[in-house]
Design a protein around this motif. Sequence first.
Motif, PDB file in Angstrom:
ATOM      1  N   PRO A  17       1.025  -0.951   0.269  1.00 16.72           N
ATOM      2  CA  PRO A  17      -0.069  -0.395  -0.386  1.00 16.72           C
ATOM      3  C   PRO A  17       0.753   1.078  -0.143  1.00 16.72           C
ATOM      4  CG  PRO A  17      -0.741  -1.624   1.891  1.00 16.72           C
ATOM      5  CD  PRO A  17       0.503  -2.281   0.922  1.00 16.72           C
ATOM      6  N   ILE A  18       0.572   2.495  -0.362  1.00 19.69           N
ATOM      7  CA  ILE A  18       0.877   3.613  -0.839  1.00 19.69           C
ATOM      8  C   ILE A  18       1.028   3.883   0.936  1.00 19.69           C
ATOM      9  CG2 ILE A  18       1.032   5.921  -1.296  1.00 19.69           C
ATOM     10  CD1 ILE A  18      -0.687   5.186  -3.460  1.00 19.69           C
ATOM     11  N   VAL A  19       2.297   4.096   1.127  1.00 17.30           N
ATOM     12  CA  VAL A  19       2.353   4.844   2.399  1.00 17.30           C
ATOM     13  C   VAL A  19       3.103   6.601   2.133  1.00 17.30           C
ATOM     14  CG1 VAL A  19       3.814   4.842   4.785  1.00 17.30           C
ATOM     15  CG2 VAL A  19       3.440   2.562   3.405  1.00 17.30           C
ATOM     16  N   ILE A  20       2.353   7.676   3.883  1.00 14.59           N
ATOM     17  CA  ILE A  20       2.759   8.445   3.381  1.00 14.59           C
ATOM     18  C   ILE A  20       3.448   8.518   4.514  1.00 14.59           C
ATOM     19  CG2 ILE A  20       1.473  10.859   3.223  1.00 14.59           C
ATOM     20  CD1 ILE A  20       1.891   9.631   0.834  1.00 14.59           C
ATOM     21  N   ARG A  21       4.366   9.326   4.853  1.00 13.40           N
ATOM     22  CA  ARG A  21       4.727   9.082   6.274  1.00 13.40           C
ATOM     23  C   ARG A  21       4.773  10.986   6.799  1.00 13.40           C
ATOM     24  NH1 ARG A  21       6.354   4.217   6.818  1.00 13.40           N
ATOM     25  NH2 ARG A  21       8.153   3.133   5.758  1.00 13.40           N
ATOM     26  N   ALA A 155      -5.292  10.924   3.486  1.00 16.24           N
ATOM     27  CA  ALA A 155      -6.546  10.692   2.735  1.00 16.24           C
ATOM     28  C   ALA A 155      -6.628   9.403   1.455  1.00 16.24           C
ATOM     29  CB  ALA A 155      -7.310  11.572   2.602  1.00 16.24           C
ATOM     30  N   LEU A 156      -6.171   9.885   0.290  1.00 20.37           N
ATOM     31  CA  LEU A 156      -5.433   8.766  -0.930  1.00 20.37           C
ATOM     32  C   LEU A 156      -5.113   7.490  -0.695  1.00 20.37           C
ATOM     33  CD1 LEU A 156      -5.312  11.511  -3.148  1.00 20.37           C
ATOM     34  CD2 LEU A 156      -7.702  10.726  -3.652  1.00 20.37           C
ATOM     35  N   ALA A 157      -4.634   8.170  -0.334  1.00 24.28           N
ATOM     36  CA  ALA A 157      -2.996   6.748   0.121  1.00 24.28           C
ATOM     37  C   ALA A 157      -3.910   5.476   1.179  1.00 24.28           C
ATOM     38  CB  ALA A 157      -2.079   6.954   0.863  1.00 24.28           C
ATOM     39  N   LEU A 158      -5.130   5.600   1.678  1.00 22.09           N
ATOM     40  CA  LEU A 158      -6.155   4.829   2.729  1.00 22.09           C
ATOM     41  C   LEU A 158      -6.763   4.406   1.585  1.00 22.09           C
ATOM     42  CD1 LEU A 158      -6.559   4.457   6.105  1.00 22.09           C
ATOM     43  CD2 LEU A 158      -7.919   6.296   5.450  1.00 22.09           C
ATOM     44  N   VAL A 159      -7.164   5.493   1.320  1.00 24.40           N
ATOM     45  CA  VAL A 159      -8.684   5.076   0.191  1.00 24.40           C
ATOM     46  C   VAL A 159      -8.139   3.745  -0.976  1.00 24.40           C
ATOM     47  CG1 VAL A 159     -10.738   5.917  -1.482  1.00 24.40           C
ATOM     48  CG2 VAL A 159     -10.408   6.620   0.653  1.00 24.40           C
ATOM     49  N   LEU A 160      -6.953   4.361  -1.416  1.00 24.15           N
ATOM     50  CA  LEU A 160      -6.657   3.869  -2.589  1.00 24.15           C
ATOM     51  C   LEU A 160      -5.730   2.854  -2.444  1.00 24.15           C
ATOM     52  CD1 LEU A 160      -6.594   7.257  -4.948  1.00 24.15           C
ATOM     53  CD2 LEU A 160      -7.910   5.189  -5.343  1.00 24.15           C
ATOM     54  N   GLY A 161      -5.153   2.565  -1.998  1.00 29.51           N
ATOM     55  CA  GLY A 161      -3.896   1.523  -1.535  1.00 29.51           C
ATOM     56  C   GLY A 161      -3.426   1.279  -1.810  1.00 29.51           C
ATOM     57  N   ASP A 162      -2.668   0.338  -2.755  1.00 35.34           N
ATOM     58  CA  ASP A 162      -1.964   0.125  -3.813  1.00 35.34           C
ATOM     59  C   ASP A 162      -1.974   1.361  -5.372  1.00 35.34           C
ATOM     60  OD1 ASP A 162      -2.714  -1.587  -5.063  1.00 35.34           O
ATOM     61  OD2 ASP A 162      -1.480  -2.799  -4.353  1.00 35.34           O
ATOM     62  N   ALA A 165      -1.684   5.038  -9.698  1.00 35.87           N
ATOM     63  CA  ALA A 165      -1.617   5.740 -11.185  1.00 35.87           C
ATOM     64  C   ALA A 165      -3.458   6.297 -10.168  1.00 35.87           C
ATOM     65  CB  ALA A 165      -2.555   4.905 -12.335  1.00 35.87           C
ATOM     66  N   GLY A 166      -4.438   6.060  -9.257  1.00 37.16           N
ATOM     67  CA  GLY A 166      -5.340   5.915  -9.236  1.00 37.16           C
ATOM     68  C   GLY A 166      -4.549   7.206  -8.006  1.00 37.16           C
ATOM     69  N   PHE A 167      -3.775   7.236  -6.997  1.00 38.09           N
ATOM     70  CA  PHE A 167      -3.337   7.957  -6.587  1.00 38.09           C
ATOM     71  C   PHE A 167      -3.304   9.550  -7.228  1.00 38.09           C
ATOM     72  CE2 PHE A 167       0.081  10.130  -4.044  1.00 38.09           C
ATOM     73  CZ  PHE A 167      -0.331   9.619  -2.584  1.00 38.09           C
ATOM     74  N   ARG A 168      -2.299   9.079  -8.888  1.00 35.04           N
ATOM     75  CA  ARG A 168      -1.703  10.414  -9.212  1.00 35.04           C
ATOM     76  C   ARG A 168      -2.794  10.889  -9.179  1.00 35.04           C
ATOM     77  NH1 ARG A 168       2.784   6.430 -11.382  1.00 35.04           N
ATOM     78  NH2 ARG A 168       0.908   6.344 -12.729  1.00 35.04           N
ATOM     79  N   ASN A 169      -3.695  10.465 -10.460  1.00 36.53           N
ATOM     80  CA  ASN A 169      -4.961  10.826 -11.010  1.00 36.53           C
ATOM     81  C   ASN A 169      -5.936  11.478  -9.672  1.00 36.53           C
ATOM     82  OD1 ASN A 169      -3.822  10.100 -13.603  1.00 36.53           O
ATOM     83  ND2 ASN A 169      -5.234   8.483 -13.264  1.00 36.53           N
ATOM     84  N   ALA A 170      -6.711  11.449  -8.982  1.00 36.63           N
ATOM     85  CA  ALA A 170      -6.864  11.924  -7.747  1.00 36.63           C
ATOM     86  C   ALA A 170      -6.481  13.280  -7.125  1.00 36.63           C
ATOM     87  CB  ALA A 170      -7.412  11.120  -6.591  1.00 36.63           C
TER      88      ALA A 170
END
Length: 190
Positions: A17-21, A155-162, A165-170
């Motif tokens: 999953p995407i991790v934001i630190r 918030a996006l990392a929490l919703v989009l997981g891994d 591309a969706g993370f970038r687009n959002a």
Amino acid sequence: MSEIGPTIKVERYAGGPIVIRDYDPTWPQQFDEERKRLEAALGSTAIVIEHVGSTAVPGLAAKPIIDVLVGVRSLAQARSVCIGSLPKLGYTYMAEYETWLPGEMLFRKAVPGPWTHHVHVMEESSPRWDELVLIRDYLRRYPEIARAYGDLKRALALVLGDDIAGFRNAKRPFLEALMIKARAERAAAR
């Protein structure tokens, strides 16, 4: 990439999953160390090396990936030097990204993941160069906007997981609005 249904491919974030630190005060030092290695490997091919992306903005929460912007006189001439030199530093050339990032070569360190560094090689005259530097500088000047951007990414990392591309687009609408403000501010200052 993995497939959803018969035809839709989803680009996945390496390492899970995407991790934001929270901001790490060692990120600028990590960039400086990598810049020195890149200068030694690329020599005069690299005319300027900049720290961009969220890790370049003090206080900004980010994926723990150091984004390095390498300016070259000619991307065509730099291609063979970069493809020959950067793998020796642990980078993988991501050729497939040129289809949606024309005028740029992307290299990733620590493939398959988790990724630690991205090197973006392009000519300084590239519109994308201007965007990357403009966003960085605007977020550095406006910590409250940087905080809002960090909150959005969490918030996006929490919703989009891994789904990278969706993370970038959002994130895109936020960054586009930011660029409009930054360009207007720059034009007013001239």
